[in-house]
Design an enzyme around this catalytic site. Sequence first.
Site, PDB file in Angstrom:
ATOM      1  N   SER A 188       0.613  -1.356  -0.057  1.00  0.00           N
ATOM      2  CA  SER A 188      -0.042   0.042   0.195  1.00  0.00           C
ATOM      3  C   SER A 188       0.980   1.307   0.058  1.00  0.00           C
ATOM      4  O   SER A 188       0.412   2.226  -0.618  1.00  0.00           O
ATOM      5  CB  SER A 188      -1.026   0.113   1.210  1.00  0.00           C
ATOM      6  OG  SER A 188      -0.220  -0.296   2.360  1.00  0.00           O
ATOM      7  N   HIS A 216      -5.245  -3.042  -3.126  1.00  0.00           N
ATOM      8  CA  HIS A 216      -4.919  -2.162  -4.021  1.00  0.00           C
ATOM      9  C   HIS A 216      -4.978  -2.619  -5.467  1.00  0.00           C
ATOM     10  O   HIS A 216      -4.491  -2.024  -6.304  1.00  0.00           O
ATOM     11  CB  HIS A 216      -3.518  -1.507  -3.789  1.00  0.00           C
ATOM     12  CG  HIS A 216      -3.782  -0.560  -2.382  1.00  0.00           C
ATOM     13  ND1 HIS A 216      -4.453   0.524  -2.146  1.00  0.00           N
ATOM     14  CD2 HIS A 216      -3.532  -1.120  -1.047  1.00  0.00           C
ATOM     15  CE1 HIS A 216      -4.435   0.806  -1.052  1.00  0.00           C
ATOM     16  NE2 HIS A 216      -3.769  -0.271  -0.427  1.00  0.00           N
ATOM     17  N   LYS A 248     -11.821   0.973  -2.584  1.00  0.00           N
ATOM     18  CA  LYS A 248     -10.746   1.819  -3.100  1.00  0.00           C
ATOM     19  C   LYS A 248     -11.147   1.799  -4.653  1.00  0.00           C
ATOM     20  O   LYS A 248     -12.064   2.732  -5.025  1.00  0.00           O
ATOM     21  CB  LYS A 248      -9.645   0.909  -2.726  1.00  0.00           C
ATOM     22  CG  LYS A 248      -9.093   1.086  -1.414  1.00  0.00           C
ATOM     23  CD  LYS A 248      -7.857   0.431  -1.098  1.00  0.00           C
ATOM     24  CE  LYS A 248      -7.820   0.244   0.541  1.00  0.00           C
ATOM     25  NZ  LYS A 248      -7.940   1.362   1.389  1.00  0.00           N
TER      26      LYS A 248
HETATM   27  C1  LIG Z   1      -3.414  -3.322   2.136  1.00  0.00           C
HETATM   28  C2  LIG Z   1      -4.779  -3.112   2.550  1.00  0.00           C
HETATM   29  N1  LIG Z   1      -5.413  -3.762   3.598  1.00  0.00           N
HETATM   30  C3  LIG Z   1      -6.551  -3.399   4.140  1.00  0.00           C
HETATM   31  C4  LIG Z   1      -6.916  -2.264   4.070  1.00  0.00           C
HETATM   32  C5  LIG Z   1      -8.042  -1.758   4.964  1.00  0.00           C
HETATM   33  O1  LIG Z   1      -9.424  -1.678   4.042  1.00  0.00           O
HETATM   34  P1  LIG Z   1     -10.560  -0.827   4.703  1.00  0.00           P
HETATM   35  O2  LIG Z   1      -9.969   0.493   4.172  1.00  0.00           O
HETATM   36  O3  LIG Z   1     -11.628  -1.258   3.725  1.00  0.00           O
HETATM   37  O4  LIG Z   1     -10.656  -1.023   6.049  1.00  0.00           O
HETATM   38  C6  LIG Z   1      -6.575  -1.253   3.489  1.00  0.00           C
HETATM   39  C7  LIG Z   1      -6.699   0.232   3.593  1.00  0.00           C
HETATM   40  O5  LIG Z   1      -6.196   1.172   3.640  1.00  0.00           O
HETATM   41  C8  LIG Z   1      -5.225  -1.527   2.715  1.00  0.00           C
HETATM   42  O6  LIG Z   1      -4.382  -0.603   2.280  1.00  0.00           O
END
Ligand SMILES: Cc1ncc(COP(=O)(O)O)c(C=O)c1O
Length: 396
Positions: A188, A216, A248
């Site tokens: 991320s 992502h 996203k």
């Molecule tokens: C790699 C990753 N996993 C999980 C999440 C969490 O997802 P959510 O925003 O739907 O809680 C994010 C969000 O920022 C993320 O970047």
Amino acid sequence: MRSSSLSSLSPESRLAAELRRVAEAGLTRRRRVLDSAASPRVRVEGRDMLAFASNDYLGLAAHPDLARALAGSALEYGAGAGASHLVNGHLRPHEELERRLAAFTGFARVLSFSSGYLANLAVTPTLAAGRGDAIFADRLNHASLIDAARLSRARCHRYPHCDMAALERLLAASDAPVKLIVTDAVFSMDGDLAPLPELFALAERFDAWLVVDDAHGFGVLGPDGAGSLAHCGVSARSRVVLMGTLGKAAGVGGAFVAGSETVIEYLLQKARSYIFTTAQPPALAAALLQSLELIASGGARRARLREHVRQLRAGVEGLPWRLLPSETAIQPLVVGENEAALVLSRKLWERGLWVVAIRPPTVPPGTARLRISLSAAHTGDDVARLIDALREVARD
Ligand SMILES: Cc1ncc(COP(=O)(O)O)c(C=O)c1O
């Protein structure tokens, strides 16, 4: 402040002291209020800004078809689900969304969640629940995966970022009855892709689960936007558990876990962050059904995004900051020190461009960066404006 002097403080003063320490380290986070819909062009604090900050990679968050589906469903099913899925909060749009996501990802079954954070908290602690079990996690995994490992009683081994030799050594040395390899698909804060075929081969060899967080990649990578696994040619198999977020590229909110019939039934029966929380409002599921249509037919959007990536990468060559190798919408420009990253972000802000500075603990110390996030909703001129501004700041 030393812990001995901290201990003499009242509980409230301790918090204030810690907040001062955070501020002195240049790590205070703040929110800005938007007075417009999520889009590259936003109205914020009285200014019109061009943003390179959101995860709305396909530009669907403000798409009128999604808003219409959401409004129509809210009129039929109401604003809220009213209960958790296992009580009486599992409504027809939730069921339909799970069915469609299973077909879209190629997995036997899907469970929907209110957020990716909750979905990750469901998978790891439930599949690796015992004290003798072992979790193998990439060092740069997202915070929600790290927290999920903390919730499990299993031992967590963190391997250096994408280092398959190190992972192999750890797996070979483990006699845990349950082994779980856990990784972001697209990292991320770095934008690079995990070596999914190699991870899958190791999972096969050591009889481990492979848990892939495709927050992502879903919607962006792979044929029809099916995600990173499809992009890397790893098909849905029973030892693979896929988590995808829906806030996203899908532009709405929520998340899903996809897997075999047995894995999903097991999570439904046992995962605490699935069982003990109110279901997502059904209208969001209805908007997501519409979003899946736009993702599947979104080849032109994905092509535009790839073109923006190419344009940006070519345009920033020769600048004093290092753009990390990434083919995805996440293009991190590493600045180094926290203060320097904040200054660069501020100088862009003064030029009408909103690019967020990311600092520790989100990234390792000394690697503060601008996380440039591209979207199909940007135009080529938008990307050119960012490149020109970066060049101008570099000249100053
Ligand atoms: C790699 C990753 N996993 C999980 C999440 C969490 O997802 P959510 O925003 O739907 O809680 C994010 C969000 O920022 C993320 O970047």
